[in-house]
Design an enzyme around this catalytic site. Structure first.
Site, PDB file in Angstrom:
ATOM      1  N   ARG A 120      24.033 -30.672   5.595  1.00 18.07           N
ATOM      2  CA  ARG A 120      23.644 -30.268   4.208  1.00 18.07           C
ATOM      3  C   ARG A 120      21.780 -29.974   4.888  1.00 18.07           C
ATOM      4  O   ARG A 120      20.941 -30.426   3.938  1.00 18.07           O
ATOM      5  CB  ARG A 120      23.507 -31.392   2.816  1.00 18.07           C
ATOM      6  CG  ARG A 120      23.302 -32.700   3.886  1.00 18.07           C
ATOM      7  CD  ARG A 120      23.385 -33.831   2.881  1.00 18.07           C
ATOM      8  NE  ARG A 120      23.089 -35.328   3.085  1.00 18.07           N
ATOM      9  CZ  ARG A 120      23.956 -35.874   3.566  1.00 18.07           C
ATOM     10  NH1 ARG A 120      25.581 -35.664   3.598  1.00 18.07           N
ATOM     11  NH2 ARG A 120      23.583 -37.278   3.956  1.00 18.07           N
ATOM     12  N   GLY A 162      20.761 -27.076   4.194  1.00 13.43           N
ATOM     13  CA  GLY A 162      19.427 -26.475   2.996  1.00 13.43           C
ATOM     14  C   GLY A 162      18.168 -25.794   3.250  1.00 13.43           C
ATOM     15  O   GLY A 162      17.289 -26.007   2.774  1.00 13.43           O
ATOM     16  N   PHE A 163      18.597 -24.539   4.393  1.00 13.53           N
ATOM     17  CA  PHE A 163      17.802 -23.352   4.626  1.00 13.53           C
ATOM     18  C   PHE A 163      16.623 -23.664   4.902  1.00 13.53           C
ATOM     19  O   PHE A 163      15.551 -23.779   4.805  1.00 13.53           O
ATOM     20  CB  PHE A 163      18.026 -22.189   3.672  1.00 13.53           C
ATOM     21  CG  PHE A 163      18.525 -21.546   3.036  1.00 13.53           C
ATOM     22  CD1 PHE A 163      20.025 -21.920   3.243  1.00 13.53           C
ATOM     23  CD2 PHE A 163      18.481 -20.758   1.791  1.00 13.53           C
ATOM     24  CE1 PHE A 163      21.330 -20.734   2.673  1.00 13.53           C
ATOM     25  CE2 PHE A 163      19.587 -20.223   1.047  1.00 13.53           C
ATOM     26  CZ  PHE A 163      21.366 -19.964   1.987  1.00 13.53           C
ATOM     27  N   SER A 199      25.371 -21.020   0.069  1.00 12.89           N
ATOM     28  CA  SER A 199      25.037 -22.087   0.709  1.00 12.89           C
ATOM     29  C   SER A 199      25.271 -23.247  -0.214  1.00 12.89           C
ATOM     30  O   SER A 199      24.777 -22.913  -1.900  1.00 12.89           O
ATOM     31  CB  SER A 199      23.576 -22.248   1.440  1.00 12.89           C
ATOM     32  OG  SER A 199      23.537 -23.238   1.903  1.00 12.89           O
ATOM     33  N   LYS A 258      27.820 -12.514   2.033  1.00 15.14           N
ATOM     34  CA  LYS A 258      28.653 -14.069   2.257  1.00 15.14           C
ATOM     35  C   LYS A 258      28.473 -14.646   0.617  1.00 15.14           C
ATOM     36  O   LYS A 258      28.128 -15.278   0.086  1.00 15.14           O
ATOM     37  CB  LYS A 258      27.677 -14.585   2.496  1.00 15.14           C
ATOM     38  CG  LYS A 258      28.537 -15.520   3.983  1.00 15.14           C
ATOM     39  CD  LYS A 258      27.200 -16.102   4.925  1.00 15.14           C
ATOM     40  CE  LYS A 258      28.566 -17.188   5.796  1.00 15.14           C
ATOM     41  NZ  LYS A 258      28.000 -17.553   7.184  1.00 15.14           N
TER      42      LYS A 258
END
Length: 359
Positions: A111, A113-114, A173, A211
């Site tokens: 997790r 989160g970029f 994501s 994506k």
């Protein structure tokens, strides 16, 4: 795995997953490990979107988030490497701990989160490799607190079009709140229109891939396919991590929030891939991701409809020699089956995989 790979894995597994990841990046930056990629085999070459891939195996986005080691990854035997996800502004991502190894399942939940250093840092590194050989894609995303997330993707296209072999628009994501909502048709249509316009305005026009998540129902896949075709998007990457937790043996970690990757994702992601191939037709490029950890799983993605395949989690459990082993295994397969090209295998099991349930 070789003895050296096992020793290296044991060493890295003595650290928490995020520290181990950082150490692996540092090792590649220093020229380690010294893997021997297999010889180039013309039968493994894949030509799509105006790009000539030496083999169909790539490193997925998420590993080299800041474009630090794409050339080192290519030296491991990958036919291409995808860096990112990169957002316009640097951001720390979610609080730690945020990566969990599910060793019994050969899986990972993250997790993150970029978390990344932002456009400027990645652009400097990519500009510095100008003129070097190798296909390097750039995966672009939006900042968590952005007032206009689509504008963030436009900025990504404008910033990296001149440096990327291709661009991947990542809206799948599960770790950025609301991001997956951009897969809904109306939002997706606007996003893709603006991204395509941003590319047209750039000095270089690389292919654009989209994506998507594996946690989509049939109607959602149909909407995505329709928008991809209408907006003339070059390819689709299937898929990102899943929120599903079916059949996991690592019970103590299965409840952790985040996206699941690795071996348990293979069936779901491959079934979604085959459905997308049927919806998109033969011309749109598809990159198959999820659970690739051997030549056999990579070949099965191609049978299901993929032109190219990517891995990441598989290398955590099998070591840095994995890409070389997979490419060598693919070469043995085409030799044994007397195929003129690995591309001859594509779609041969598409109907079978498309008939599998994804719920």
């Amino acid at each position: 795995m070789s003895v050296l790979d096992r020793i290296g894995q044991k060493l890295l597994f003595s650290f928490d997953p995020e520290t181990a990841h950082g150490l692996s990046i540092a090792a590649l930056r220093c020229g380690l490990p010294a893997a021997s990629p297999p010889p180039r085999d013309a039968r493994l070459e894949v030509s799509v979107c105006g790009l000539d891939f030496p083999n169909p195996l790539g490193m997925a986005a998420g590993y080299d988030k800041n474009a630090e080691v794409p050339d080192a990854l290519l030296k491991l035997g990958f036919g291409f490497a995808e860096v990112g996800t990169i957002t316009p502004l640097p951001q720390p991502g979610n609080p730690r701990p945020r990566i969990f190894r599910l060793t019994a399942d050969e899986a990972v939940i993250n997790r993150l989160g970029f978390n990344n250093e932002g456009h400027a840092a990645a652009e400097r590194r990519l500009a510095a490799r100008k003129g070097r050989p190798g296909i390097v894609g750039v995966n672009i995303g939006a900042n968590k607190d952005s007032a206009d997330r689509i504008a963030d993707y436009e900025r990504g296209v404008a910033r990296f079009a001149a440096h990327a072999s291709y661009l991947t628009v990542n809206i799948s994501s599960p770790n950025t709140p609301g991001l997956r909502n951009m897969q809904a048709r109306e939002q997706l249509g606007e996003l893709l229109s603006r991204v395509v316009a941003a590319r047209a305005a750039a000095s270089v026009q690389p292919p654009i891939f989209l994506k998507i998540a594996p946690d989509l129902v049939e109607a959602e896949l149909e909407d995505i396919a329709a928008e991809v075709i209408e907006k003339k998007i070059d390819g689709v990457v299937v898929s990102n991590t899943t929120l599903a937790r079916v059949g996991l043996r690592s019970a103590s970690l299965a409840g952790e929030a985040g996206g699941l990757s690795g071996k348990p994702l293979f069936e779901r992601s491959t079934a979604v891939l085959a459905r997308m191939r049927k919806l998109l037709g033969p011309q749109v490029t598809i990159v198959g991701v999820g659970g690739v950890d051997s030549a056999e799983t990579a070949l099965e993605k191609i049978r299901a409809g993929a032109d190219l395949v990517q891995l990441y989690t598989g290398m955590i459990y099998a070591g840095p020699a994995l890409p070389g082993r997979i490419v060598a295994g693919m070469a043995r397969f085409v030799e044994r089956e007397r195929l003129g090209s690995i591309q001859d295998l594509r779609d041969s099991a598409c109907e079978r995989w498309a008939s599998k349930p994804i719920s």
